[in-house]
Write an enzyme that holds these catalytic residues in place. Structure first.
Site, PDB file in Angstrom:
ATOM      1  N   HIS A 176     -23.034 -28.090  31.567  1.00 30.43           N
ATOM      2  CA  HIS A 176     -21.659 -27.593  31.500  1.00 30.43           C
ATOM      3  C   HIS A 176     -21.446 -26.591  32.627  1.00 30.43           C
ATOM      4  CE1 HIS A 176     -20.798 -29.372  27.608  1.00 30.43           C
ATOM      5  NE2 HIS A 176     -21.831 -28.763  27.065  1.00 30.43           N
ATOM      6  N   GLU A 236     -26.766 -34.111  21.389  1.00 32.85           N
ATOM      7  CA  GLU A 236     -25.399 -33.737  21.024  1.00 32.85           C
ATOM      8  C   GLU A 236     -24.390 -34.620  21.763  1.00 32.85           C
ATOM      9  OE1 GLU A 236     -22.911 -29.641  20.097  1.00 32.85           O
ATOM     10  OE2 GLU A 236     -24.589 -29.593  21.519  1.00 32.85           O
ATOM     11  N   HIS A 278     -30.638 -34.203  25.624  1.00 34.64           N
ATOM     12  CA  HIS A 278     -30.061 -33.615  24.421  1.00 34.64           C
ATOM     13  C   HIS A 278     -29.216 -34.661  23.703  1.00 34.64           C
ATOM     14  CE1 HIS A 278     -28.345 -30.789  21.720  1.00 34.64           C
ATOM     15  NE2 HIS A 278     -27.381 -30.305  22.480  1.00 34.64           N
ATOM     16  N   HIS A 313     -16.492 -26.647  19.685  1.00 35.92           N
ATOM     17  CA  HIS A 313     -17.036 -26.413  18.340  1.00 35.92           C
ATOM     18  C   HIS A 313     -16.949 -24.962  17.872  1.00 35.92           C
ATOM     19  CE1 HIS A 313     -20.998 -25.248  19.943  1.00 35.92           C
ATOM     20  NE2 HIS A 313     -21.286 -26.463  20.324  1.00 35.92           N
ATOM     21  N   HIS A 362     -30.074 -25.872  22.309  1.00 34.92           N
ATOM     22  CA  HIS A 362     -29.897 -25.228  21.022  1.00 34.92           C
ATOM     23  C   HIS A 362     -30.021 -26.199  19.852  1.00 34.92           C
ATOM     24  CE1 HIS A 362     -25.416 -26.414  20.772  1.00 34.92           C
ATOM     25  NE2 HIS A 362     -25.910 -26.996  21.847  1.00 34.92           N
ATOM     26  N   TYR A 404     -20.403 -17.914  27.133  1.00 38.11           N
ATOM     27  CA  TYR A 404     -21.090 -19.131  26.678  1.00 38.11           C
ATOM     28  C   TYR A 404     -22.362 -18.775  25.912  1.00 38.11           C
ATOM     29  CZ  TYR A 404     -23.427 -23.703  27.208  1.00 38.11           C
ATOM     30  OH  TYR A 404     -24.073 -24.889  26.988  1.00 38.11           O
TER      31      TYR A 404
END
Length: 400
Positions: A230, A84, A82, A28, A152, A197
């Protein structure tokens, strides 16, 4: 489908069952030249628990990996840290093979999952919402949930495995690295990847990060391992990445100046190099970045820890060069803290680049320092000396 790697037991009865995205090159908005991973974890106890899922295109690979440990249909609990899609879009597929499992998420997490997967039969999913301090017993083990609002996304949370002192941190403490090695002590430069990151994903949320670290500290958790969603797992002194986040979030900066520019016919580049020479002559470290020849994500990582930077653009169509416009849009969204900025540029029959650059950053908390430098056409010797003097001043500001 390629044969997936074996699952890896990271603690007794706790397995990594995620996937490696060897070909990921963009996440992204920022470049990921080393690829990435989507980590999921399976806890085998009286109740079998899956913590997070993966990107939808890798769903079957994850399920195959789980099947090498247990029958996926026997999953009792799914923790959705999360919403996402890189962590949740495999959830509909998992629910097909484990339809009786219960999903644990924050209230916002439940809302988000219902909105994203309304066409995937989520109305029949069994949800239980949780908040900070709530616990889930899986038999011999206990999971504690910790809300991480805006780290986030609003729905974000982390999950702590009490008996093994493992923090499943979701997007916090991650890195984008595609590697068959699972732990930080097995991979070189992992802190640098973590910094890149942080700069490109989490820098806008520094105040939230500091508050979250304070909350975790008050809970008195012993953390022997951090398992993010990640990258690699932190097992070799995980406190070092926690300390790094505290440093980055606090805006601690180095005595360094960045000179960031683009150029059309070389005039702005001449100015940039003269400014950089002035910074160097002042005894301050300087880094020069051409916007079309450097990865912006690496630039942002450098900018995160510098005190001062200079922005240079030629005038095009009475405004700043298009690459500078794009970069400033990206930069504004990341909201770096405690930065000082100066402006320079060249023009032909009419100027406008500096005005637009200043306008783009006027509502940020960045401090404008020194008068902007404008040069018509090609800089002469006197112009370059002015640039050099600007660089000296910026170097002095960086050290003050």
């Amino acid at each position: 489908m390629d044969t997936p790697e074996e699952p890896l037991e990271i603690a007794e009865g706790v397995y990594w069952v995620g996937v490696i995205d060897w070909n990921l090159r963009d996440f992204h908005g920022y470049e990921t030249p080393r690829g990435g991973t989507y980590n999921a974890y399976l806890i085998v106890d009286e109740k079998i628990t899956l913590i997070d899922t993966v990107k939808a295109s890798f769903a079957d690979e994850m399920i195959e990996r789980i099947s090498r440990i247990v029958d996926p249909a026997k999953i009792d609990y799914i923790v959705a840290n999360h919403v996402e899609m890189d962590h949740s879009s495999a959830l509909p597929r998992v629910m097909e093979v484990a339809p009786n499992s219960k999903i644990f998420a924050t209230e916002r997490g439940k809302t988000g999952l219902n909105e994203y997967y309304a066409e995937s039969g989520c109305s029949g999913w069994n949800f239980e919402t949780v908040k900070t301090g709530d616990e889930l017993n899986t038999g011999k083990r206990t999971l504690m949930f910790i809300e991480a609002v805006m780290l986030h996304w609003p729905d974000s949370m982390q999950t702590y495995l009490k008996e093994d002192n493992i923090l499943f941190s979701n997007d916090a403490f991650g890195q984008h690295i595609a590697t068959s090695r699972r732990f930080d002590d097995q991979v070189e430069d992992v802190m640098e990847d973590a910094a890149i990151y942080f700069a490109n994903i989490l820098m806008p949320f520094t105040s939230r990060i500091l508050k979250h670290l304070e909350t975790v500290g008050k809970l008195g958790l012993q953390i022997d391992m951090i398992a993010p969603s990640h990258g690699v797992i932190w097992r070799n002194d995980p406190q070092r990445i926690i300390d790094a986040y505290a440093k980055w979030a606090s805006g601690t900066s180095e005595q360094k100046v960045l000179v960031i520019y683009d150029t059309m016919w070389g005039s702005t580049e001449m100015m940039a190099k003269a400014i950089a020479e002035g910074v160097r002559a002042s005894g301050t470290e300087v880094v020069l970045f051409h916007l079309r020849k450097n990865d912006w994500s690496m630039l942002i990582r450098e900018l995160m820890e510098c005190r001062v930077f200079a922005l240079g653009s030629p005038t095009m169509h009475n405004g700043m060069f298009f690459t500078m416009g794009g970069f400033l849009t990206y930069l504004k969204g990341l909201r770096p803290k405690d930065k000082k900025v100066s402006f320079f540029g060249s023009y032909g029959w009419g100027g406008g680049a500096i005005r637009q650059m200043k306008e783009a950053l006027k509502n940020t908390k960045m401090e404008f320092v020194e008068d902007p430098l404008k040069v018509k056409f090609r800089p002469e010797k006197e112009d370059l000396e002015d640039c050099r003097l600007l660089g000296i001043k910026l170097g002095e500001i960086a050290r003050s």
